[in-house]
Design a protein around this motif. Structure first.
Motif, mmCIF file in Angstrom:
data_model
loop_
_atom_site.group_PDB
_atom_site.id
_atom_site.type_symbol
_atom_site.label_atom_id
_atom_site.label_comp_id
_atom_site.label_asym_id
_atom_site.label_seq_id
_atom_site.Cartn_x
_atom_site.Cartn_y
_atom_site.Cartn_z
ATOM 1 N N LEU A 182 0.842 -1.191 0.000
ATOM 2 C CA LEU A 182 0.000 0.000 0.000
ATOM 3 C C LEU A 182 0.881 1.247 0.000
ATOM 4 C CD1 LEU A 182 -2.658 -1.134 2.638
ATOM 5 C CD2 LEU A 182 -3.067 -0.798 0.194
ATOM 6 N N ASP A 183 0.711 2.075 -1.010
ATOM 7 C CA ASP A 183 1.482 3.320 -1.118
ATOM 8 C C ASP A 183 2.979 3.054 -0.994
ATOM 9 O OD1 ASP A 183 -0.984 4.751 -1.268
ATOM 10 O OD2 ASP A 183 -1.135 4.672 0.916
ATOM 11 N N GLY A 184 3.413 1.956 -1.593
ATOM 12 C CA GLY A 184 4.828 1.641 -1.646
ATOM 13 C C GLY A 184 5.392 0.914 -0.449
ATOM 14 N N ARG A 185 4.562 0.654 0.574
ATOM 15 C CA ARG A 185 5.032 -0.032 1.781
ATOM 16 C C ARG A 185 4.251 -1.320 1.987
ATOM 17 N NH1 ARG A 185 8.032 3.091 5.381
ATOM 18 N NH2 ARG A 185 7.412 1.729 7.094
ATOM 19 N N GLY A 221 -9.013 -3.062 6.031
ATOM 20 C CA GLY A 221 -10.352 -3.374 5.568
ATOM 21 C C GLY A 221 -10.310 -3.932 4.157
ATOM 22 N N ILE A 222 -11.462 -4.358 3.658
ATOM 23 C CA ILE A 222 -11.533 -4.887 2.295
ATOM 24 C C ILE A 222 -11.046 -3.838 1.295
ATOM 25 C CG2 ILE A 222 -13.129 -5.569 0.465
ATOM 26 C CD1 ILE A 222 -14.694 -7.141 2.444
ATOM 27 N N ALA A 223 -11.431 -2.585 1.501
ATOM 28 C CA ALA A 223 -11.039 -1.530 0.557
ATOM 29 C C ALA A 223 -9.528 -1.386 0.488
ATOM 30 C CB ALA A 223 -11.692 -0.202 0.956
ATOM 31 N N ASP A 224 -8.846 -1.543 1.625
ATOM 32 C CA ASP A 224 -7.383 -1.467 1.630
ATOM 33 C C ASP A 224 -6.781 -2.579 0.784
ATOM 34 O OD1 ASP A 224 -7.125 0.724 3.510
ATOM 35 O OD2 ASP A 224 -7.743 -0.700 5.065
ATOM 36 N N GLU A 226 -8.194 -4.343 -1.545
ATOM 37 C CA GLU A 226 -8.572 -4.270 -2.953
ATOM 38 C C GLU A 226 -7.837 -3.162 -3.707
ATOM 39 O OE1 GLU A 226 -12.863 -4.129 -2.881
ATOM 40 O OE2 GLU A 226 -12.969 -6.333 -3.004
ATOM 41 N N ARG A 227 -7.288 -2.179 -3.010
ATOM 42 C CA ARG A 227 -6.521 -1.137 -3.700
ATOM 43 C C ARG A 227 -5.018 -1.411 -3.685
ATOM 44 N NH1 ARG A 227 -3.831 2.922 -0.943
ATOM 45 N NH2 ARG A 227 -4.127 3.009 1.325
ATOM 46 N N ALA A 228 -4.598 -2.488 -3.035
ATOM 47 C CA ALA A 228 -3.172 -2.798 -2.941
ATOM 48 C C ALA A 228 -2.589 -3.043 -4.329
ATOM 49 C CB ALA A 228 -2.960 -4.026 -2.066
ATOM 50 N N SER A 229 -1.347 -2.604 -4.510
ATOM 51 C CA SER A 229 -0.672 -2.845 -5.795
ATOM 52 C C SER A 229 -0.128 -4.258 -5.894
ATOM 53 C CB SER A 229 0.458 -1.838 -5.989
ATOM 54 O OG SER A 229 1.421 -1.952 -4.950
ATOM 55 N N ALA A 230 0.054 -4.913 -4.738
ATOM 56 C CA ALA A 230 0.519 -6.297 -4.729
ATOM 57 C C ALA A 230 0.095 -6.929 -3.412
ATOM 58 C CB ALA A 230 2.036 -6.375 -4.886
ATOM 59 N N LEU A 231 -0.102 -8.251 -3.450
ATOM 60 C CA LEU A 231 -0.463 -9.028 -2.264
ATOM 61 C C LEU A 231 0.446 -10.243 -2.186
ATOM 62 C CD1 LEU A 231 -4.371 -9.019 -2.615
ATOM 63 C CD2 LEU A 231 -3.023 -7.619 -1.031
#
Length: 267
Positions: A182-185, A221-224, A226-231
């Motif tokens: 998220l946001d590079g971290r 949360g789910i929104a976090d 779902e917006r992640a650039s990678a998992l």
């Protein structure tokens, strides 16, 4: 499969064992890599801490090391179970329990072909994790929530499923911990109320900290997610799996994943 019950190859498990009757105990699943149990010190540390929290007398580390070494011969993974031992019927623990240890050596279970390189397909589970801070983080023997969640699919459309707690916070997958870019971290869910503090989760955080990029731990949360650039999913046997698809959305494989898995091969 090689099995030792309280150190004996001919040992038997009492039907009144509280691990069998009530899930009163803990377990560790340890990968055997290059003939050695990987991250054994961390596994034994977690088992000892879990035993302390449950009020179960932990066996001596030297005893467990010897039994793990014996069962690991010709095996790809070892499972260690520690129960409170046998008791009378009823939930009340015996006044003088005799804890039982069971150590099993296995071939490695089925792992999705190429998952560590190309990634896995992940969806959302309907089953929620109950909150209980007393048990949060422990790898205890009560795994019914994960059993029910894993039974939600068997059609080949998913490789793993993400689970939320009863408040809708994302905690983990059915058998692995979760990291989101998220946001590079890298961020991983807090495990204050439920979930398992995995040894490979610890390893990934340790590796990232050593590179000067510590992992944040916070509520997700789910929104976090779902917006992640990678998992990334981690557990003791798979190492790290990148997620290539979440509920139909395609994700890129982050370069940290193959780098971490390469480090694992050298650890």
């Amino acid at each position: 499969m090689r099995v030792l019950v309280d150190g004996r190859a001919d040992g038997r498990i009492d039907p009144l064992d509280r691990g069998l009757q009530y899930g009163d105990g803990l377990f560790e699943t340890i990968a055997i890599a290059g003939g050695r149990p990987r991250f054994l010190d961390w596994h034994l540390e977690r088992l000892s801490e879990g035993a302390r929290r449950l009020g179960i007398a932990a066996p001596a580390a030297a005893v467990l090391r010897a039994e793990i070494a014996e069962t690991s011969l010709g095996s790809q993974c070892v499972k260690v179970l520690l129960t409170r031992g046998s008791g009378e019927r009823g939930y009340r623990a015996p006044r003088n329990p005799a804890p039982r240890r069971i150590v099993l050596g296995f071939d490695r279970p089925f792992i999705v072909a190429g998952a560590a390189v190309t990634g896995v397909r992940v969806g959302w589970c309907r089953t929620r994790l109950g909150r209980n801070p007393v048990l949060a983080g422990l790898k205890h023997l009560n795994r019914l929530e994960q059993v029910l969640a894993r039974s939600e699919w068997d059609d080949g459309a998913m490789d793993e499923g993400l689970m939320q707690d009863e408040h809708g916070l994302v905690i983990s997958a059915t058998q692995s911990n979760l990291f989101a870019r998220l946001d590079g971290r890298w961020v991983t869910p807090r495990l204050d109320h439920c979930g398992v503090a995995g040894v490979m989760r610890r390893a990934f955080r340790h590796w990232q900290a050593g590179r000067g990029a510590p992992v944040d731990e916070r509520e997700l949360g789910i929104a976090d997610v779902e917006r992640a650039s990678a998992l990334v999913l981690t557990n003791a046997l798979i190492g790290a799996w990148p997620v290539r698809e979440l509920a139909g959305r395609h994700l890129a494989v982050d370069p940290d994943v193959p780098a971490f898995n390469a480090w694992l091969g050298e650890a």
